[in-house]
Design an enzyme around this catalytic site. Structure first.
Site, PDB file in Angstrom:
ATOM      1  N   ARG A 153     -14.051 124.044 -29.395  1.00 55.25           N
ATOM      2  CA  ARG A 153     -15.044 123.474 -30.307  1.00 55.25           C
ATOM      3  C   ARG A 153     -15.386 124.464 -31.421  1.00 55.25           C
ATOM      4  O   ARG A 153     -16.528 124.593 -31.841  1.00 55.25           O
ATOM      5  CB  ARG A 153     -16.312 123.059 -29.553  1.00 55.25           C
ATOM      6  CG  ARG A 153     -16.093 122.051 -28.440  1.00 55.25           C
ATOM      7  CD  ARG A 153     -15.566 120.713 -28.961  1.00 55.25           C
ATOM      8  NE  ARG A 153     -15.330 119.802 -27.862  1.00 55.25           N
ATOM      9  CZ  ARG A 153     -14.179 119.721 -27.197  1.00 55.25           C
ATOM     10  NH1 ARG A 153     -13.163 120.487 -27.556  1.00 55.25           N
ATOM     11  NH2 ARG A 153     -14.027 118.889 -26.193  1.00 55.25           N
ATOM     12  N   SER A 222     -21.729 113.870 -27.792  1.00 53.61           N
ATOM     13  CA  SER A 222     -21.978 114.969 -26.850  1.00 53.61           C
ATOM     14  C   SER A 222     -22.800 116.043 -27.547  1.00 53.61           C
ATOM     15  O   SER A 222     -22.365 116.614 -28.545  1.00 53.61           O
ATOM     16  CB  SER A 222     -20.655 115.549 -26.353  1.00 53.61           C
ATOM     17  OG  SER A 222     -19.910 114.568 -25.669  1.00 53.61           O
ATOM     18  N   GLU A 318     -23.535 121.612 -29.335  1.00 56.87           N
ATOM     19  CA  GLU A 318     -22.305 121.345 -30.080  1.00 56.87           C
ATOM     20  C   GLU A 318     -22.624 120.727 -31.436  1.00 56.87           C
ATOM     21  O   GLU A 318     -21.920 120.962 -32.427  1.00 56.87           O
ATOM     22  CB  GLU A 318     -21.429 120.393 -29.258  1.00 56.87           C
ATOM     23  CG  GLU A 318     -20.140 119.986 -29.884  1.00 56.87           C
ATOM     24  CD  GLU A 318     -19.313 119.094 -28.972  1.00 56.87           C
ATOM     25  OE1 GLU A 318     -18.596 118.233 -29.497  1.00 56.87           O
ATOM     26  OE2 GLU A 318     -19.396 119.253 -27.737  1.00 56.87           O
TER      27      GLU A 318
END
Length: 339
Positions: A153, A222, A318
């Site tokens: 990520r 998410s 995130e």
């Protein structure tokens, strides 16, 4: 002040001094980047916590070019194209490989920044080049996969090139000799002979069962990263929590499931104002309307502290969080001091 509430899928009340929509990448040459600015695509991984004191630039360029070679398909895509629509378009044309990444919200230009991934696949496996506008040099340039410095990520666009490079085009190389990736839980029940289309459909069913549609219930997908910890520490946790899922990263590290940690910490349904931990998937925060950035920051801090107290694991968000003066990283003081 331009209203930004409809430009990010979490839909908090917010605004910016001005909004510029780019449909032709060459228009970037004319922009004044000396003043504060922030780039967005569809706003599915970005939340404006308050009014932003600058210009928001929305990349809305379109175009997909497919070149067929002996062993591969070379697919060059404009930054403003919708990611899921690209996945389905390629599958419809018999080009497999991205099916595990179906239904991930956002644009193609945002995919390299986050190095989006799901169900055992990351987009960096397919990216061969990222083209964009170098703000300091005032010219367009192309980066190789290695120059993008991809991580979990993560990418160079979050670090050295943050606010210095505007992605305008992404080139993907998809091999004709396709092999399915079925290592992730929900896909393990599929046959080894499953087609890419069948995998795509299974991913869509799984994601729809866990993730709410942001057009009906505001969310940013998410919210937290799955934490990566060393193998010895994970073993200690699993001795206390034998049912805790863990996934190999390398010889020394494993990845824990942030959603499981949040769930087992008893946080499903926990809320601040109209923002809460989603009941069907604890990795997702949802906003039913009327809350503020302060409600969100309080809830994030509570989640981080509670998970830290129970598991001694630090959760990082995130989703990109934007304040008046730019992007911020939320980390509760208690967690930081105990880390």
């Amino acid at each position: 002040m331009t209203n930004l509430q409809s430009y990010h899928t979490f839909s908090l009340p917010s605004g910016c001094e001005s909004l510029i929509v780019i449909t032709d990448p060459h228009a970037l040459v004319e922009l004044d980047f000396s003043r504060p600015f922030f780039l967005i695509g569809e706003g599915s991984n970005t939340i404006f916590l308050e009014d932003y004191a600058g210009t928001v630039i929305k990349l809305a360029t379109l175009g997909v070019d497919i070149e067929q070679q002996d062993d591969d398909y070379i697919v060059t895509v404009a930054a403003g194209e919708n990611w899921h629509q690209l996945v389905t378009k390629l599958l419809d044309n018999g080009i497999d490989g991205l099916e595990n990444l179906a239904l991930i919200p956002g644009t193609v230009g945002a995919a390299p920044v986050q190095n989006i991934g799901a169900y055992g696949v990351e987009v960096s496996q397919f990216i061969t080049a990222v083209r964009g506008f170098d703000i300091a040099e005032r010219r367009f340039t192309t980066l190789t996969n290695a120059e993008c410095e991809f991580g979990y990520r993560d990418s160079v666009f979050k670090h050295r090139l943050k606010d210095k490079f505007v992605i305008t085009e992404v080139t993907l190389t998809l091999p004709k000799h396709w092999q399915p990736t079925l290592s992730y839980g929900p896909l393990q029940s599929l046959s080894d002979t499953a087609t890419a289309q069948e995998i795509c459909e299974a991913v869509i069913v799984t994601r729809n069962s866990k993730l709410p549609d942001p057009t009906t219930l505001a969310n940013a997908g998410s919210f937290f990263k799955n934490p990566v910890v060393d193998r010895a520490f994970a073993a200690q946790l699993q001795s206390k929590f034998p049912e805790m899922p863990a996934f190999d990263v390398d010889n020394d590290h494993v990845k824990l499931a942030a959603g499981w940690l949040i769930d087992k910490a008893g946080l499903k349904g926990c809320h601040r104002g109209a923002i809460r931990v989603y009941e069907k998937q604890a990795l997702v925060l949802v906003h039913s309307g009327g809350s503020t950035g302060e409600d969100l920051t309080q809830l994030v801090s509570h989640i981080q502290q509670t998970v830290w107290q129970k598991f001694a694991v630090l959760l990082e968000h995130e989703v990109r969080l934007i304040t008046k003066h730019g992007e911020c990283q939320l980390q509760s003081v208690e967690c930081h001091e105990n880390a």
